[in-house]
Design a protein around this motif. Structure first.
Motif, PDB file in Angstrom:
ATOM      1  N   GLU A  22      -5.886 -37.048 -16.373  1.00 40.58           N
ATOM      2  CA  GLU A  22      -5.863 -36.861 -17.830  1.00 40.58           C
ATOM      3  C   GLU A  22      -6.208 -35.416 -18.200  1.00 40.58           C
ATOM      4  N   SER A  23      -7.232 -34.865 -17.573  1.00 31.95           N
ATOM      5  CA  SER A  23      -7.636 -33.480 -17.851  1.00 31.95           C
ATOM      6  C   SER A  23      -6.521 -32.503 -17.479  1.00 31.95           C
ATOM      7  N   ASN A  25      -3.312 -33.178 -17.261  1.00 30.50           N
ATOM      8  CA  ASN A  25      -2.192 -33.367 -18.187  1.00 30.50           C
ATOM      9  C   ASN A  25      -2.422 -32.617 -19.492  1.00 30.50           C
ATOM     10  N   GLU A  26      -3.656 -32.644 -19.976  1.00 25.74           N
ATOM     11  CA  GLU A  26      -3.986 -31.915 -21.203  1.00 25.74           C
ATOM     12  C   GLU A  26      -3.854 -30.412 -20.996  1.00 25.74           C
ATOM     13  N   GLU A  30      -1.220 -27.837 -22.838  1.00 28.39           N
ATOM     14  CA  GLU A  30      -1.688 -26.624 -23.514  1.00 28.39           C
ATOM     15  C   GLU A  30      -0.952 -25.391 -22.996  1.00 28.39           C
TER      16      GLU A  30
END
Length: 85
Positions: A22-23, A25-26, A30
């Motif tokens: 998840e981190s 992917n974020e 960005e």
């Protein structure tokens, strides 16, 4: 149902893996929104990962990971239609 220590460790490890995905992917999103090309983001992510793995676990661990990832690429595990998180 009673869980063994090994079961609990596996659950914790999977939860950590999902949080890491998840981190990443974020961070990827960005980078894309900042106009950075995917190949540049990928190279930076891999360089960071391997530098950290070398620092903490040494060359053999980094090379072993590289071999595992190569095998996964060859097996098609990262193809768009096979991606599962």
């Amino acid at each position: 149902m009673e869980h063994t220590a090994s079961d609990i460790d596996a659950l914790v490890r999977e939860e950590k893996r999902l949080t890491a995905v998840e981190s990443h992917n974020e961070a990827w999103a960005e980078g894309l929104s900042a106009g950075i090309e995917p190949d540049i983001i990928a190279e930076a992510a891999l360089a960071t990962a391997f530098a950290e793995l070398l620092r903490t676990n040494g060359e053999n661990a980094a090379l072993a990971l590289l071999d595992r990832m190569r095998d996964k690429v060859i097996a098609g595990e990262f193809e768009e239609d096979r991606r599962c998180h």
